[in-house]
Design a protein around this motif. Structure first.
Motif, PDB file in Angstrom:
ATOM      1  N   CYS A 101       0.832  -1.206   0.000  1.00 17.49           N
ATOM      2  CA  CYS A 101       0.000   0.000   0.000  1.00 17.49           C
ATOM      3  C   CYS A 101       0.868   1.259   0.000  1.00 17.49           C
ATOM      4  CB  CYS A 101      -0.919  -0.018   1.223  1.00 17.49           C
ATOM      5  SG  CYS A 101      -2.015   1.410   1.324  1.00 17.49           S
ATOM      6  N   GLY A 102       0.522   2.197  -0.877  1.00 23.32           N
ATOM      7  CA  GLY A 102       1.256   3.459  -0.959  1.00 23.32           C
ATOM      8  C   GLY A 102       0.562   4.613  -0.276  1.00 23.32           C
ATOM      9  N   LEU A 116       5.318  -4.812   8.922  1.00 20.41           N
ATOM     10  CA  LEU A 116       5.498  -5.225   7.539  1.00 20.41           C
ATOM     11  C   LEU A 116       4.982  -6.646   7.346  1.00 20.41           C
ATOM     12  CD1 LEU A 116       9.095  -3.907   6.748  1.00 20.41           C
ATOM     13  CD2 LEU A 116       6.901  -2.733   6.500  1.00 20.41           C
ATOM     14  N   ALA A 117       4.476  -6.912   6.147  1.00 25.80           N
ATOM     15  CA  ALA A 117       4.009  -8.256   5.812  1.00 25.80           C
ATOM     16  C   ALA A 117       5.158  -9.105   5.299  1.00 25.80           C
ATOM     17  CB  ALA A 117       2.902  -8.173   4.759  1.00 25.80           C
ATOM     18  N   SER A 157       4.044   5.505   4.100  1.00 22.80           N
ATOM     19  CA  SER A 157       3.235   4.366   3.696  1.00 22.80           C
ATOM     20  C   SER A 157       3.996   3.080   3.977  1.00 22.80           C
ATOM     21  CB  SER A 157       2.905   4.448   2.205  1.00 22.80           C
ATOM     22  OG  SER A 157       4.078   4.285   1.435  1.00 22.80           O
ATOM     23  N   VAL A 158       3.268   1.951   3.924  1.00 22.80           N
ATOM     24  CA  VAL A 158       3.922   0.653   4.089  1.00 22.80           C
ATOM     25  C   VAL A 158       4.947   0.452   2.971  1.00 22.80           C
ATOM     26  CG1 VAL A 158       3.538  -1.836   3.970  1.00 22.80           C
ATOM     27  CG2 VAL A 158       2.026  -0.408   5.360  1.00 22.80           C
ATOM     28  N   ALA A 159       4.594   0.840   1.746  1.00 24.35           N
ATOM     29  CA  ALA A 159       5.542   0.715   0.639  1.00 24.35           C
ATOM     30  C   ALA A 159       6.823   1.506   0.919  1.00 24.35           C
ATOM     31  CB  ALA A 159       4.893   1.189  -0.663  1.00 24.35           C
ATOM     32  N   ARG A 160       6.669   2.706   1.461  1.00 23.42           N
ATOM     33  CA  ARG A 160       7.826   3.539   1.802  1.00 23.42           C
ATOM     34  C   ARG A 160       8.705   2.846   2.854  1.00 23.42           C
ATOM     35  NH1 ARG A 160      10.916   7.206  -0.284  1.00 23.42           N
ATOM     36  NH2 ARG A 160      12.322   5.541   0.270  1.00 23.42           N
ATOM     37  N   LEU A 161       8.073   2.171   3.821  1.00 24.97           N
ATOM     38  CA  LEU A 161       8.830   1.484   4.866  1.00 24.97           C
ATOM     39  C   LEU A 161       9.653   0.340   4.291  1.00 24.97           C
ATOM     40  CD1 LEU A 161       6.269   1.400   7.834  1.00 24.97           C
ATOM     41  CD2 LEU A 161       8.211   2.946   7.507  1.00 24.97           C
ATOM     42  N   TYR A 162       9.082  -0.388   3.326  1.00 22.16           N
ATOM     43  CA  TYR A 162       9.864  -1.457   2.673  1.00 22.16           C
ATOM     44  C   TYR A 162      11.094  -0.862   1.984  1.00 22.16           C
ATOM     45  CZ  TYR A 162       6.614  -5.350   3.321  1.00 22.16           C
ATOM     46  OH  TYR A 162       5.851  -6.354   3.861  1.00 22.16           O
ATOM     47  N   ASP A 169      12.169  -4.949  -4.403  1.00 20.79           N
ATOM     48  CA  ASP A 169      11.538  -5.847  -5.366  1.00 20.79           C
ATOM     49  C   ASP A 169      10.019  -5.875  -5.177  1.00 20.79           C
ATOM     50  OD1 ASP A 169      13.846  -6.708  -6.772  1.00 20.79           O
ATOM     51  OD2 ASP A 169      14.369  -8.005  -5.090  1.00 20.79           O
ATOM     52  N   PHE A 170       9.367  -4.759  -5.454  1.00 21.48           N
ATOM     53  CA  PHE A 170       7.908  -4.704  -5.398  1.00 21.48           C
ATOM     54  C   PHE A 170       7.406  -3.679  -6.398  1.00 21.48           C
ATOM     55  CE2 PHE A 170       9.435  -1.765  -2.152  1.00 21.48           C
ATOM     56  CZ  PHE A 170       8.652  -0.621  -2.337  1.00 21.48           C
ATOM     57  N   VAL A 171       6.137  -3.762  -6.704  1.00 19.55           N
ATOM     58  CA  VAL A 171       5.529  -2.879  -7.698  1.00 19.55           C
ATOM     59  C   VAL A 171       5.604  -1.430  -7.208  1.00 19.55           C
ATOM     60  CG1 VAL A 171       3.395  -2.283  -8.900  1.00 19.55           C
ATOM     61  CG2 VAL A 171       3.984  -4.689  -8.526  1.00 19.55           C
ATOM     62  N   GLY A 172       6.133  -0.541  -8.036  1.00 16.71           N
ATOM     63  CA  GLY A 172       6.204   0.880  -7.706  1.00 16.71           C
ATOM     64  C   GLY A 172       7.429   1.281  -6.912  1.00 16.71           C
ATOM     65  N   ALA A 173       8.351   0.363  -6.668  1.00 15.76           N
ATOM     66  CA  ALA A 173       9.529   0.694  -5.849  1.00 15.76           C
ATOM     67  C   ALA A 173      10.387   1.761  -6.505  1.00 15.76           C
ATOM     68  CB  ALA A 173      10.358  -0.556  -5.589  1.00 15.76           C
ATOM     69  N   GLY A 174      10.416   1.788  -7.841  1.00 18.44           N
ATOM     70  CA  GLY A 174      11.247   2.758  -8.534  1.00 18.44           C
ATOM     71  C   GLY A 174      10.857   4.195  -8.267  1.00 18.44           C
TER      72      GLY A 174
END
Length: 227
Positions: A101-102, A116-117, A157-162, A169-174
């Motif tokens: 989630c972003g 984190l998951a 966001s959770v995505a930011r924490l990763y 290696d996840f969608v949108g990491a770039g």
């Protein structure tokens, strides 16, 4: 004959790796929710863990579970389990990546933030091959976050924490790459200094006045009066 064929198909699906991963991850979280807050919210758990689901839907559901019984430890633990549960995707599809989630506002429940998951450890190619953390490394961080959530999570966001942990290696990491090694955004450049002000111009001299000639004229007039 048809029933025998159907039975074989169902048996093959049941032992497939993707189905097995879903079976390993999904029932514990769903069972916790069932025991804590009942079947209505528990029935929504499988849907938010599907590979095609919005990753933010899982966090919203976890907020609902925690809010169903405010202050209840079992409900909060069940909500944490949902946040921590690996969402499903087919790791055997080349180039397949998990989604996170972003939305920096989710989850809204403070006790659920910083968790984190887990991610699949069977990515193709293997996670970490491009300089990111491996699945084992990020899953160690993920497991630790369930016990001690990542502290620096405000406004992230959770995505930011990763990405902050080094997993890319996840969608949108770039779109989440840190601009500088320290993670700080470079300060804006200072505006150029204004040039020094020009000195004020001297007032123009009065034109057409001969001071010496006027004095001589005045002296001549005074001498004439004395004679």
């Amino acid at each position: 004959m048809l029933s025998a064929t159907l039975a074989l198909v169902l048996a093959a699906v049941a032992v497939s790796p993707v189905h097995a991963r879903f079976g390993q991850q999904n029932p514990p979280a769903q069972g916790q929710v069932q025991n804590a807050v009942g079947g209505s919210l528990a029935g929504q758990v499988p849907g938010v863990l599907l590979g095609g689901a919005d990753p933010c839907a899982k966090l919203s559901l976890a907020d609902q579970i925690a809010a169903a019984k405010p202050g209840n430890a079992a409900a909060l633990d069940a909500a944490r389990a949902v946040v921590h549960t690996e969402a499903n995707f087919n790791p055997f599809t080349p180039g397949a990546l998990p989604k996170f989630c972003g939305d920096a506002a989710l989850p809204k429940t403070p006790e659920l933030r910083g968790i984190l998951a887990l991610v699949s450890d069977e990515g193709v190619p293997a996670f970490g091959s491009g300089g990111s953390l491996t699945a084992a490394q990020i899953n160690k961080i993920s497991a630790d976050s369930l016990k001690s959530p990542i502290a620096n999570n405000a406004g992230k966001s959770v995505a930011r924490l990763y990405a902050d942990q080094g997993f890319k290696d996840f969608v949108g990491a770039g779109q989440l790459q840190i601009a500088t090694p320290g993670g700080a955004t470079p300060p804006p450049a200072a505006p150029p200094a204004a040039p020094p002000a020009a000195p004020p111009a001297a007032p123009p001299a009065a034109a057409g006045v001969d001071t010496n000639a006027e004095l001589k004229k005045l002296l001549n007039q005074m001498l004439a009066l004395l004679n």
